[in-house]
Design an enzyme around this catalytic site. Sequence first.
Site, PDB file in Angstrom:
ATOM      1  N   HIS A  96       0.849  -1.202   0.000  1.00 27.23           N
ATOM      2  CA  HIS A  96       0.000   0.000   0.000  1.00 27.23           C
ATOM      3  C   HIS A  96       0.885   1.252   0.000  1.00 27.23           C
ATOM      4  O   HIS A  96       1.953   1.262   0.635  1.00 27.23           O
ATOM      5  CB  HIS A  96      -0.923  -0.002   1.225  1.00 27.23           C
ATOM      6  N   GLU A 169      -3.879   2.787  -7.568  1.00 24.46           N
ATOM      7  CA  GLU A 169      -4.243   3.821  -6.595  1.00 24.46           C
ATOM      8  C   GLU A 169      -3.344   5.036  -6.780  1.00 24.46           C
ATOM      9  O   GLU A 169      -2.227   5.065  -6.237  1.00 24.46           O
ATOM     10  CB  GLU A 169      -4.066   3.282  -5.174  1.00 24.46           C
TER      11      GLU A 169
HETATM   12  C1  PEP Z   1      -6.777   3.405   0.263  1.00 21.46           C
HETATM   13  O1  PEP Z   1      -6.154   3.799   1.241  1.00 21.46           O
HETATM   14  O2  PEP Z   1      -6.456   2.357  -0.317  1.00 21.46           O
HETATM   15  C2  PEP Z   1      -7.909   4.200  -0.202  1.00 21.46           C
HETATM   16  C3  PEP Z   1      -8.440   3.931  -1.356  1.00 21.46           C
HETATM   17  O3  PEP Z   1      -8.311   5.193   0.653  1.00 21.46           O
HETATM   18  P1  PEP Z   1      -9.476   6.288   0.368  1.00 21.46           P
HETATM   19  O4  PEP Z   1     -10.654   5.561  -0.217  1.00 21.46           O
HETATM   20  O5  PEP Z   1      -9.755   6.874   1.709  1.00 21.46           O
HETATM   21  O6  PEP Z   1      -8.909   7.269  -0.591  1.00 21.46           O
END
Ligand code: PEP
Length: 255
Positions: A96, A169
Site C-alpha cells: 500500500h 491507486e
Molecule cells: C486506500 O487507502 O487504499 C484508499 C483507497 O483510501 P481512500 O478511499 O480513503 O482514498
Amino acid sequence: MKKQKIVIANWKMKLNLAETIGLAKEIKIKFQDFNKGRVVVCPGSLSLAEVSKIFKASHVKLGAQNVFWEEKGAYTGEVSTEQLAETGCGYVIVGHSERRKYLLENYEMIHLKLKAVINSDNLIPIVCIGENREERKTDRRDFVLVDQLHQALGGINILANQKIIIAYEPIWAIGSGVAIEPAEAEYAHKIVKLTLNDIFGIEKANNNFDIIYGGSIDGKNVKGFAKIENIDGLLVGGASLNAEEFYKVARAILK
Ligand code: PEP
C-alpha cells in the site's frame, strides 16, 4: 465466463477493537441478503481473529493489510502468510502507498512479499501501484505504472488457479476526497492490462488478474466507475468506515 467484480474495504489503523467489532457486525447485517460479486474487509491485524468469527458463514471475506516475505523465523513484529491464513484471511494487501511512504517499502520488498503470498497458495494478493502528484504533473504516470508492475511481478510464475489483484491507486487521490475521473482510471487500467499482457501473455492477464481502482471512492462518485468495463472492482478506504456508505459502493459496482 464473466468476471465477478470485487469491492475491498481498507480500515487502515483507524479503529480500536470495539469500533472494529461494531463496524464488522454492522457490515455483516447490511450484506446479509446480498450475494453479488465479492466483498472483502481488511481490518487492522490485531482484530483479524475477532472479525473472522463475525464474518464466518457470511458473504463478506477477510483480508489483511500487510504480510512479511519469510515463512518463519526471527522477524520481530512481522506476520507470515501462514499466520494470516490461520486467522481466516483469504486476501492480503501488498505494498500500500502508505507503507511505501512511511515504512519505505519498495518494489523489491513488494516483489518478495508477492512471491511469498503466491507460494503460500491460500491468500490472494492485492498489489498496490500508482503514481504520486509529482509524477502525474510531469507526465511520467504511464512509465511509473509499467515500471512498478515489472518490479513487482517480473519473474513470478503463476499457476492456472492463482489469482492476483492489481490495485491502481493514484497516491494523490488517496484520502483526498477527490477521486480520479473515471475515464482517466479507464486509461490507466489499459496501461496495466497491456503491461500484464507483456509479462504474462494475454490469456493469463485475462484469467488470473483483476485490475481495481482505489482513491476517494464514495457512495456518490462510484456511479461513474460502475459503467466502466475494464474496472474489475474498487479498493475503498474512508468510505468503508461507514457501513451504509460501503454498502452503497458495493451495490453500485457489484451487479
Ligand atoms: C486506500 O487507502 O487504499 C484508499 C483507497 O483510501 P481512500 O478511499 O480513503 O482514498
